[in-house]
Design a protein around this motif. Structure first.
Motif, PDB file in Angstrom:
ATOM      1  N   LYS A  44       0.822  -1.217   0.000  1.00  0.00           N
ATOM      2  CA  LYS A  44       0.000   0.000   0.000  1.00  0.00           C
ATOM      3  C   LYS A  44       0.856   1.268   0.000  1.00  0.00           C
ATOM      4  O   LYS A  44       0.625   2.183  -0.785  1.00  0.00           O
ATOM      5  CB  LYS A  44      -0.936   0.002   1.230  1.00  0.00           C
ATOM      6  CG  LYS A  44      -1.857  -1.206   1.306  1.00  0.00           C
ATOM      7  CD  LYS A  44      -2.806  -1.141   2.499  1.00  0.00           C
ATOM      8  CE  LYS A  44      -2.137  -1.071   3.855  1.00  0.00           C
ATOM      9  NZ  LYS A  44      -1.327  -2.266   4.199  1.00  0.00           N
ATOM     10  N   THR A  45       1.827   1.300   0.916  1.00  0.00           N
ATOM     11  CA  THR A  45       2.676   2.492   0.994  1.00  0.00           C
ATOM     12  C   THR A  45       3.475   2.666  -0.293  1.00  0.00           C
ATOM     13  O   THR A  45       3.574   3.781  -0.830  1.00  0.00           O
ATOM     14  CB  THR A  45       3.622   2.393   2.213  1.00  0.00           C
ATOM     15  OG1 THR A  45       2.818   2.416   3.398  1.00  0.00           O
ATOM     16  CG2 THR A  45       4.617   3.541   2.252  1.00  0.00           C
ATOM     17  N   THR A  46       3.994   1.563  -0.813  1.00  0.00           N
ATOM     18  CA  THR A  46       4.768   1.650  -2.058  1.00  0.00           C
ATOM     19  C   THR A  46       3.901   2.197  -3.191  1.00  0.00           C
ATOM     20  O   THR A  46       4.343   3.060  -3.957  1.00  0.00           O
ATOM     21  CB  THR A  46       5.338   0.261  -2.428  1.00  0.00           C
ATOM     22  OG1 THR A  46       6.085  -0.238  -1.316  1.00  0.00           O
ATOM     23  CG2 THR A  46       6.233   0.342  -3.653  1.00  0.00           C
TER      24      THR A  46
ATOM     25  N   PHE B  77       2.027  11.358   5.654  1.00  0.00           N
ATOM     26  CA  PHE B  77       2.649  10.102   6.034  1.00  0.00           C
ATOM     27  C   PHE B  77       2.046   9.547   7.311  1.00  0.00           C
ATOM     28  O   PHE B  77       1.472  10.278   8.123  1.00  0.00           O
ATOM     29  CB  PHE B  77       4.161  10.301   6.206  1.00  0.00           C
ATOM     30  CG  PHE B  77       4.824  10.764   4.947  1.00  0.00           C
ATOM     31  CD1 PHE B  77       5.237   9.851   3.988  1.00  0.00           C
ATOM     32  CD2 PHE B  77       5.024  12.119   4.708  1.00  0.00           C
ATOM     33  CE1 PHE B  77       5.842  10.283   2.822  1.00  0.00           C
ATOM     34  CE2 PHE B  77       5.622  12.559   3.546  1.00  0.00           C
ATOM     35  CZ  PHE B  77       6.032  11.636   2.594  1.00  0.00           C
ATOM     36  N   GLN B  78       2.232   8.236   7.451  1.00  0.00           N
ATOM     37  CA  GLN B  78       1.671   7.519   8.584  1.00  0.00           C
ATOM     38  C   GLN B  78       2.209   8.036   9.910  1.00  0.00           C
ATOM     39  O   GLN B  78       1.487   8.152  10.882  1.00  0.00           O
ATOM     40  CB  GLN B  78       2.032   6.040   8.419  1.00  0.00           C
ATOM     41  CG  GLN B  78       1.669   5.187   9.606  1.00  0.00           C
ATOM     42  CD  GLN B  78       1.755   3.715   9.258  1.00  0.00           C
ATOM     43  OE1 GLN B  78       2.253   3.349   8.204  1.00  0.00           O
ATOM     44  NE2 GLN B  78       1.256   2.879  10.131  1.00  0.00           N
ATOM     45  N   ASP B  79       3.509   8.332   9.934  1.00  0.00           N
ATOM     46  CA  ASP B  79       4.173   8.620  11.198  1.00  0.00           C
ATOM     47  C   ASP B  79       4.482  10.106  11.297  1.00  0.00           C
ATOM     48  O   ASP B  79       5.443  10.593  10.725  1.00  0.00           O
ATOM     49  CB  ASP B  79       5.465   7.792  11.241  1.00  0.00           C
ATOM     50  CG  ASP B  79       6.379   8.244  12.365  1.00  0.00           C
ATOM     51  OD1 ASP B  79       5.879   8.901  13.297  1.00  0.00           O
ATOM     52  OD2 ASP B  79       7.584   7.947  12.298  1.00  0.00           O
TER      53      ASP B  79
ATOM     54  N   LEU C 160      -3.112   9.746   1.575  1.00  0.00           N
ATOM     55  CA  LEU C 160      -3.167   9.746   3.037  1.00  0.00           C
ATOM     56  C   LEU C 160      -2.772   8.345   3.492  1.00  0.00           C
ATOM     57  O   LEU C 160      -3.551   7.405   3.359  1.00  0.00           O
ATOM     58  CB  LEU C 160      -4.585  10.093   3.501  1.00  0.00           C
ATOM     59  CG  LEU C 160      -5.189  11.376   2.908  1.00  0.00           C
ATOM     60  CD1 LEU C 160      -6.692  11.474   3.212  1.00  0.00           C
ATOM     61  CD2 LEU C 160      -4.472  12.605   3.447  1.00  0.00           C
ATOM     62  N   ASP C 161      -1.547   8.204   3.983  1.00  0.00           N
ATOM     63  CA  ASP C 161      -1.046   6.869   4.328  1.00  0.00           C
ATOM     64  C   ASP C 161      -1.279   6.594   5.810  1.00  0.00           C
ATOM     65  O   ASP C 161      -0.524   7.033   6.648  1.00  0.00           O
ATOM     66  CB  ASP C 161       0.455   6.772   3.994  1.00  0.00           C
ATOM     67  CG  ASP C 161       0.958   5.337   4.065  1.00  0.00           C
ATOM     68  OD1 ASP C 161       0.180   4.439   4.471  1.00  0.00           O
ATOM     69  OD2 ASP C 161       2.135   5.113   3.728  1.00  0.00           O
ATOM     70  N   GLU C 162      -2.347   5.869   6.103  1.00  0.00           N
ATOM     71  CA  GLU C 162      -2.745   5.581   7.482  1.00  0.00           C
ATOM     72  C   GLU C 162      -2.637   6.850   8.328  1.00  0.00           C
ATOM     73  O   GLU C 162      -1.918   6.887   9.321  1.00  0.00           O
ATOM     74  CB  GLU C 162      -1.874   4.467   8.048  1.00  0.00           C
ATOM     75  CG  GLU C 162      -1.710   3.333   7.037  1.00  0.00           C
ATOM     76  CD  GLU C 162      -1.757   1.952   7.650  1.00  0.00           C
ATOM     77  OE1 GLU C 162      -2.259   1.826   8.783  1.00  0.00           O
ATOM     78  OE2 GLU C 162      -1.315   1.017   6.985  1.00  0.00           O
ATOM     79  N   PRO C 163      -3.387   7.902   7.939  1.00  0.00           N
ATOM     80  CA  PRO C 163      -3.167   9.213   8.549  1.00  0.00           C
ATOM     81  C   PRO C 163      -3.546   9.268  10.022  1.00  0.00           C
ATOM     82  O   PRO C 163      -3.107  10.170  10.728  1.00  0.00           O
ATOM     83  CB  PRO C 163      -4.063  10.146   7.725  1.00  0.00           C
ATOM     84  CG  PRO C 163      -5.137   9.269   7.194  1.00  0.00           C
ATOM     85  CD  PRO C 163      -4.492   7.938   6.951  1.00  0.00           C
TER      86      PRO C 163
HETATM   87 MG   LIG Z   1       2.370   1.007   4.799  1.00  0.00          MG
END
Ligand SMILES: [Mg+2]
Ligand SMILES: Nc1ncnc2c1ncn2[C@@H]1O[C@H](COP(=O)(O)OP(=O)(O)O)[C@@H](O)[C@H]1O
Length: 352
Positions: free
Chosen positions: A61-63, A105-107, A185-188
């Motif tokens: 997913k992130t890629t 990003f997620q983090d 929105l990556d696991e926001p």
């Molecule tokens: Mg990911």
């Protein structure tokens, strides 16, 4: 850029990460190997649309999100944005194009430079895109702060002075600062507690209404997808297995993997909360995957054909707006996800 066609069109997109070569490979006896993180994904996103992207961790997913924002260069495939091919943009043209697609990003801790102040963090894309002066940048950032629910007197604070939710608001402000047409929105909200998650999601929904931004929302949170997304894409080991309108897909998943994934989501009903589908079998490797359906080793409905022939994403039975990559979609489509809950789903007549 015309609003009529799709905003983003991704076709046959691949990202393969080469694996550090062994001695055998270096001396030419073995083929170099690669992790097929994204392996032939085709997807469109319309202006202002939200597509939810779900799938287990490690499914790519992130890629995929990074490819779409051209933070990775694709191994193969094409990316069109507003009708223009952006697959091979580089240098100045790529930097300029970046204002159209921004990533949250997620983090929020790792993605915000702790040495920079709020106005510098949020203002960075503005300065990069427009060369605005310090005074102009500060003024634009100040105007942005209320739109993400941050106080205007925080311009000179540092990220560590904010809560997790506050830091994610900074990330959102930075992303919208250059008026993007698409946000990845990556696991926001996955690092935030539940009440804060809801606030951030609501803010994102409002921002989308105000600014007509399209979202690719990567998340584990099916409730968030149900609430925010127009369509959902399901990724398994680098490939899309199912794609369709959110309500239809979540209520009536066709692909066995989607059923398993949704059956594994804890439901609010206490009686059913303990029921979890255990996806059986080994997760096939992303390193030089074998032909055939990638879910075959874990699928209760597997037949010989699944082990040899790659299923292609095709219209789902009886639903022209839905796509599914399963040889047995016609036979298994109506099996409810609950039927895949452990113990062994004997009522399903799974093939041995
Ligand atoms: Mg990911
Ligand atoms: N920069 C990289 N180099 C090598 N392998 C990577 C890199 N980024 C991701 N991968 C691998 O690609 C696969 C997909 O990862 P990722 O896109 O992070 O999945 P997800 O976001 O769904 O958890 C994983 O096997 C991961 O280890």
């Amino acid at each position: 850029m015309s609003g009529a066609g799709p905003l983003l069109e991704v076709e046959g997109l691949e990202k393969h990460f080469p694996i550090t070569r062994s001695l055998g490979e270096v001396v030419g006896r073995a083929k170099p190997r690669a992790v097929h993180a994204v392996d032939g994904v085709s997807l469109t996103i319309r202006p202002g649309e939200t597509v939810g992207l779900i799938g287990e961790s490690g499914s790519g997913k992130t890629t995929l999100g990074w490819l779409v924002a051209r933070l990775h260069a694709p191994t193969a495939g094409t990316i069109r944005f507003g009708g223009n091919d952006v697959t091979h943009l580089s240098g100045k043209a790529l930097r300029h194009w970046r204002s159209h697609v921004q990533v949250v990003f997620q983090d929020p801790v790792g993605s915000l430079d702790p040495r920079l102040r709020v106005w510098q963090i949020i203002g960075e894309p503005i300065r990069a895109q427009t060369g605005a002066s310090r005074t102009q940048t500060r003024a634009r950032v100040e105007a942005l702060l209320p739109t993400v629910g941050l106080p205007i007197d925080c311009l000179d604070q540092y990220p560590h002075e904010f809560s997790g939710g506050g830091r994610q608001r900074l990330s959102v402000a930075r992303a919208i600062s250059v008026d993007p047409q698409l946000m990845v929105l990556d696991e926001p909200t996955s690092a935030l507690d539940v009440a804060v998650q809801a606030q951030i999601l609501n803010r994102l929904v409002e921002l989308q209404r105000e600014r007509k931004i399209a979202y690719l929302l990567i998340t584990h949170n099916v409730a968030a997808v149900r609430y925010v997304a127009d369509r959902v894409a399901v990724l398994y080991l680098g490939q899309l297995v199912e794609l369709g309108p959110v309500r239809a897909l979540l209520e009536h998943p066709v692909h066995p993997y989607t059923k398993a994934l949704l059956a594994a989501v804890p439901v609010p009903d206490a009686r059913r909360r303990k029921l979890r589908y255990r996806i059986q079998g080994d997760i096939p490797s992303l390193v030089d995957p074998k032909p055939g359906c990638r879910f075959a080793p874990r699928c209760p409905f597997v037949i010989d054909r699944c082990r040899v022939e790659d299923p292609i994403l095709r219209p789902a039975p009886g639903a022209a707006d839905r796509l599914v990559a399963c040889h047995r979609a016609e036979e298994v489509g109506d099996v409810p996800p609950e039927a895949l809950l452990a113990p062994a789903p004997s009522a399903l007549s799974p093939t041995p």
